[in-house]
Each structure stands twice: as structure tokens, then as C-alpha cells.
Design a protein around this motif. Structure first.
Motif, mmCIF file in Angstrom:
data_model
loop_
_atom_site.group_PDB
_atom_site.id
_atom_site.type_symbol
_atom_site.label_atom_id
_atom_site.label_comp_id
_atom_site.label_asym_id
_atom_site.label_seq_id
_atom_site.Cartn_x
_atom_site.Cartn_y
_atom_site.Cartn_z
ATOM 1 N N ALA B 45 0.821 -1.206 0.000
ATOM 2 C CA ALA B 45 0.000 0.000 0.000
ATOM 3 C C ALA B 45 0.854 1.255 0.000
ATOM 4 N N SER B 46 2.081 1.126 0.475
ATOM 5 C CA SER B 46 2.968 2.281 0.510
ATOM 6 C C SER B 46 3.791 2.398 -0.768
ATOM 7 N N GLY B 47 3.535 1.531 -1.716
ATOM 8 C CA GLY B 47 4.185 1.657 -3.004
ATOM 9 C C GLY B 47 5.418 0.791 -3.180
ATOM 10 N N VAL B 48 5.751 -0.038 -2.203
ATOM 11 C CA VAL B 48 6.902 -0.921 -2.361
ATOM 12 C C VAL B 48 6.517 -2.057 -3.309
ATOM 13 N N PRO B 49 7.305 -2.281 -4.360
ATOM 14 C CA PRO B 49 6.920 -3.260 -5.379
ATOM 15 C C PRO B 49 7.248 -4.698 -4.996
ATOM 16 N N VAL B 50 6.929 -5.091 -3.785
ATOM 17 C CA VAL B 50 7.217 -6.457 -3.340
ATOM 18 C C VAL B 50 6.215 -7.413 -3.971
ATOM 19 N N ILE B 51 6.721 -8.581 -4.369
ATOM 20 C CA ILE B 51 5.885 -9.549 -5.076
ATOM 21 C C ILE B 51 5.770 -10.829 -4.269
ATOM 22 N N GLY B 52 4.554 -11.222 -3.948
ATOM 23 C CA GLY B 52 4.329 -12.472 -3.236
ATOM 24 C C GLY B 52 3.756 -13.516 -4.163
ATOM 25 N N THR B 53 4.333 -14.688 -4.158
ATOM 26 C CA THR B 53 3.827 -15.772 -5.004
ATOM 27 C C THR B 53 3.397 -16.929 -4.118
ATOM 28 N N ARG B 54 2.179 -17.362 -4.291
ATOM 29 C CA ARG B 54 1.666 -18.474 -3.492
ATOM 30 C C ARG B 54 2.501 -19.716 -3.769
ATOM 31 N N GLY B 55 2.842 -20.382 -2.727
ATOM 32 C CA GLY B 55 3.622 -21.603 -2.883
ATOM 33 C C GLY B 55 5.111 -21.375 -2.911
ATOM 34 N N THR B 56 5.539 -20.122 -3.048
ATOM 35 C CA THR B 56 6.987 -19.856 -3.117
ATOM 36 C C THR B 56 7.445 -18.900 -2.016
ATOM 37 N N GLY B 57 7.021 -17.671 -2.087
ATOM 38 C CA GLY B 57 7.453 -16.717 -1.081
ATOM 39 C C GLY B 57 7.445 -15.296 -1.611
ATOM 40 N N TYR B 58 8.186 -14.417 -0.928
ATOM 41 C CA TYR B 58 8.220 -13.011 -1.322
ATOM 42 C C TYR B 58 9.554 -12.663 -1.971
ATOM 43 N N ARG B 59 9.490 -11.776 -2.936
ATOM 44 C CA ARG B 59 10.684 -11.321 -3.617
ATOM 45 C C ARG B 59 10.535 -9.836 -3.911
ATOM 46 N N LEU B 60 11.669 -9.122 -3.793
ATOM 47 C CA LEU B 60 11.652 -7.679 -4.069
ATOM 48 C C LEU B 60 12.560 -7.393 -5.257
ATOM 49 N N PRO B 61 11.984 -7.009 -6.397
ATOM 50 C CA PRO B 61 12.815 -6.715 -7.571
ATOM 51 C C PRO B 61 13.641 -5.460 -7.327
ATOM 52 N N PRO B 62 14.842 -5.394 -7.918
ATOM 53 C CA PRO B 62 15.722 -4.248 -7.687
ATOM 54 C C PRO B 62 15.233 -3.008 -8.426
ATOM 55 N N THR B 63 15.006 -1.940 -7.702
ATOM 56 C CA THR B 63 14.616 -0.673 -8.319
ATOM 57 C C THR B 63 15.173 0.472 -7.484
ATOM 58 N N VAL B 64 15.299 1.611 -8.119
ATOM 59 C CA VAL B 64 15.649 2.827 -7.391
ATOM 60 C C VAL B 64 14.357 3.582 -7.149
ATOM 61 N N THR B 65 14.078 3.868 -5.911
ATOM 62 C CA THR B 65 12.823 4.541 -5.605
ATOM 63 C C THR B 65 13.074 5.919 -5.021
ATOM 64 N N LEU B 66 12.445 6.901 -5.619
ATOM 65 C CA LEU B 66 12.510 8.244 -5.067
ATOM 66 C C LEU B 66 11.355 8.435 -4.104
ATOM 67 N N PRO B 67 11.621 9.012 -2.957
ATOM 68 C CA PRO B 67 10.529 9.326 -2.038
ATOM 69 C C PRO B 67 9.721 10.491 -2.596
ATOM 70 N N PRO B 68 8.584 10.773 -2.003
ATOM 71 C CA PRO B 68 7.828 11.933 -2.470
ATOM 72 C C PRO B 68 8.683 13.187 -2.353
ATOM 73 N N LEU B 69 8.644 14.006 -3.361
ATOM 74 C CA LEU B 69 9.436 15.232 -3.358
ATOM 75 C C LEU B 69 8.503 16.426 -3.474
ATOM 76 N N THR B 70 8.830 17.455 -2.755
ATOM 77 C CA THR B 70 8.086 18.698 -2.896
ATOM 78 C C THR B 70 8.952 19.695 -3.646
ATOM 79 N N LEU B 71 8.465 20.132 -4.780
ATOM 80 C CA LEU B 71 9.247 21.035 -5.613
ATOM 81 C C LEU B 71 8.605 22.411 -5.660
ATOM 82 N N THR B 72 9.451 23.427 -5.701
ATOM 83 C CA THR B 72 8.932 24.755 -5.984
ATOM 84 C C THR B 72 8.700 24.850 -7.481
ATOM 85 N N PRO B 73 7.849 25.759 -7.919
ATOM 86 C CA PRO B 73 7.629 25.921 -9.359
ATOM 87 C C PRO B 73 8.941 26.117 -10.119
ATOM 88 N N ALA B 74 9.861 26.853 -9.522
ATOM 89 C CA ALA B 74 11.139 27.081 -10.205
ATOM 90 C C ALA B 74 11.906 25.781 -10.372
#
Lengths: 221, 221
Positions: B45-74
DNA sequence: ACCCAACTGACAGGTTTATGTCAGTATCAT
DNA sequence: ATGATACTGACATAAACCTGTCAGTTGGGT
């Protein structure tokens, strides 16, 4: 009203860019002033750039909030290269903007561990179920583009589930929450819907055009 | 151990990219299996791309994740400019990375219903145009701030090049396109100019003040 | 110097949230 | 088909959190 909804309301109120005193905001949200200060603390801790000035009040400068993004390494490289070039630009305003953005990215990128840790700071605050409602996003986005009316069921603040026809105008990630701004035909007024509270969304065959008073430009939060 | 720390630990464990069963993870974090499933729900729910497969387990694919950023218009300006340049200058790999990143940003930035099919036509080569529009930005931004009239040459939709004096009011990024809202003294009406279609912009010594009917508040697209 | 309003800390009581237990279903690999 | 493991729901209890009250401090504007 539960806390997260209150925080959302606070943001909506502050979005007008005007000055608001803690007293005013506390009364508007039906809560003590002390609690309002705590809410402001929560917002700031969640990254909302709200500014409080003693003797004056609170103000929210105009900003754009990006949701969490997942990038490939190549995209990251392109991003850094682009900013490096942009910071060579003559215009001092743009240059300093590029530099500050580079700083923000640097602060966020090199040590993913730190970034993740920060990300949990606000998950501890139950503020954002950001991902809920993602399922509806393609539908909503397509409807906005096609200017197509939508039928949605929505859970309002008091917990009541309502069903209504809306004209979707604008979708935005606003300070940790995805929001759909629309003209609600049921209420005959503009409404901001939180995506995580939209239960179902169905595109109707009916299209809509701009009508005086019902466009996005007419919306005054 | 409090929940947020536990979630953080879970991520650290999953970061190795290997397979982990709920049983294992639950024991490692000292919690019941049921709670672990709830934690996984929270992560997703928090956006982590973790994948659960029934009968096997959990796996997390490698990615670079940026946290939410607040930008000024400039900063948003700088970001777009940087990517626009990077997608023109760089080598093919970097170029396509810059393009895909621009797409991601487009998907995420505020969208307005004002975006017409017209806006999409010209995006066959959107980035050259975007970068072109940026060249005028410092001038335009300064003129808006100083309330200074502008003389621009503009390519309208039918291809005709016109020259006109305008009162610049507002500049914003509207679904892929930077737009300058202004009072056009030639047409005696409000107009929204696409920055990428402004050929030249010259600040005039003449200033302007708010006049009834000519302010931004009077603009109804 | 004065007022105003943003802030901070402490504490008790009420509310919400998290957790474990139990029982059951769904789906993948073999 | 079978076993393994991911998932879901209900419910009572324990833990954490939120809130108002009160008393005080800090800083900006006039």
C-alpha cells in the motif's frame, strides 16, 4: 472526524495561499488550538512546506508534490545530467533552482537506506494510504482527457457511502494524497475527491463540455 | 519493536533480492505470521513493489525509488528544462532514458482538462519545443513579477506569425505544455500562449496595473 | 514596550490501532 | 492430485496514540 481526514482538510484550506491563524484553523476543524499545533507539526514532518510565522499565521507556498517514483539507473543518470546542464544556464533564478533540486536529489538518492527510513516517518503517521485508489487511476485519467462523465461511489468523511455522477477535471498528487477535482452533479458544486476513498469508478458514455461556473478555473477551494 | 522499525527491517531483509517465506520473515521479526501478512499489505500500500507468489514466497525486484518530493515551481521548471536538453543532446541510451523519465513525470504531474488533442499533436517532438519555450522563461517570469508589458511574436495554431503587445499575468505547466496567460491588447481579450510557440519576447518599458476585466481573476478559459 | 500568535512541555483519560489466535480459501510448482 | 505457501476474515485483548487542559516561552510587527 479522524485525524487523517482533518489533516487533509487543513491542506485544502491552506492551499489558497492566504494567511490562516491557528485559532481560525482550529475552529474550522473543530479541534483545540493545541491539537492544531500538533497537526501542523505532523504536516511539516510529512514534508509539507507550510510556514508558520509568530504573530502572523500560517501560509502554504505554491509547490508541486511528486509521488514516489521508481527509476531505472539510466533514467537517474539522465536526470542528473539534465540538471547539471540546467545549472549552467545563465538565468540566476533557474540556476539556483536547478542547484537546489540537485541538492534535494542528492539528499535522497545515494543512500537508499536513509530514504526508506524517512519514508516510514510518515507512514507511522496514518496520513497517507497513497496507494489505495491506484486501481482507479487509468480510468480517471482517461475520463479527464476524454471529457467523459463518471459514476463513482465514494466514502465521505462521516463514513457514509454515496453514489454520484461527476465531471472529472483535474487529478493531482497533493501533499501525500491523490486528489480528483470534479464538478459533482449531485451536489451541484465543485468537490475534491480523495482517490483512496473512491470505491468504484465507472466511465459513462455521456460527455461534457465547459459550462460557465463548472470548469476547473471556477473552482475556489 | 514498533511497527515502523519492523517494516524498515523487512525491507532491509527483502533487499537482497532472494526469496523469503512469510514464516521466515515472521520469525526474523519476532511476530506472528498473520501480522507479517498485514505488514506486507502495508508495504504494498505504501508503493513498495514487493511480489508475493503463493507456494513460493516473497521477492523484491531491484529498483531505485525516489521518495515523495516537494518542488517549488522554479525547481519544476529546472527539472523540465534539464530533461528537455538531455533528451536532445545525449547519446541514444541516455536519450531514451530521458524520454521515458519525462513520460513518468507527465503521468504524475497535475493534469488539467484543458489539455486538448491539439496539445498532443505537436508532441511528436515535444522536447525540442519544450526546451525552446524555456528560453523565454526568465524574461516572461521577470515581466510577470514587474508587471511589465511584453511585445511577443507568436505562431498561432494556423501557422500565422503575429506580433502583439500583451500584459503577462500567469505562467503554468499544463499537461506537458507551459502556458502563459495574458491580456492581449491586440485582441482586447485574455489569451493563453504556449511558450513553445512564442518566437521572441521583449520586455517593454511600459508598466501596467490591474484594470477591471483585465486581471487574471477575470480570466475564464 | 506592547500585543499577537506561533510554539513547547506535561499529564490524564478516551479512542484508535495493532496484534495473536483460529479457521478457512486460493494458487503455484511438482 | 498434492503439498507448500500466500492470502483473507472475524474477534477479543493489549498497546499505542490522540486529545484537551493548563501553564508557560519565543519571536515578529507596530
Amino acid at each position: 472526524m479522524c485525524r487523517s481526514n482533518r489533516l487533509f482538510d487543513l491542506l485544502q484550506t491552506l492551499r489558497d495561499g492566504h494567511l490562516h491563524t491557528a485559532q481560525t484553523l482550529a475552529e474550522a476543524t473543530g479541534v483545540s488550538v493545541r491539537t492544531l499545533y500538533r497537526d501542523m507539526e505532523t504536516l511539516v514532518a510529512s514534508g509539507v512546506p507550510v510556514i508558520g510565522t509568530r504573530g502572523t499565521g500560517y501560509r502554504l507556498p505554491p509547490t508541486v508534490t511528486l509521488p514516489p517514483l521508481t527509476l531505472t539507473p539510466a533514467e537517474l543518470e539522465a536526470l542528473n545530467l539534465g540538471l547539471a546542464i540546467a545549472s549552467e544556464v545563465a538565468d540566476p533564478d533557474l540556476k539556483s533552482a536547478a542547484l537546489s533540486l540537485t541538492d534535494k536529489l542528492d539528499a535522497v538518492l545515494p543512500e537508499t537506506a536513509v530514504a526508506e527510513a524517512d519514508a516510514w516517518k510518515f507512514t507511522k503517521n496514518p496520513f497517507a494510504n497513497t496507494a489505495r485508489g491506484f486501481a482507479q487511476m487509468p480510468t480517471l485519467r482517461a475520463a479527464i482527457k476524454a471529457r467523459q462523465k463518471l459514476r463513482i461511489t465514494y466514502t465521505s468523511k462521516d463514513g457514509a457511502v454515496t453514489s454520484r455522477t461527476i465531471r472529472p477535471l483535474h487529478m493531482e498528487y497533493m501533499s501525500r494524497v491523490w486528489t480528483l477535482t470534479a464538478w459533482c452533479e449531485w451536489r451541484s458544486a465543485h468537490r475534491a475527491f480523495r482517490l483512496d476513498l473512491i470505491n468504484t469508478a465507472e466511465a459513462l458514455p455521456e460527455l461534457f463540455t465547459d459550462e460557465a461556473g463548472k470548469t476547473l478555473a471556477d473552482y475556489r477551494p
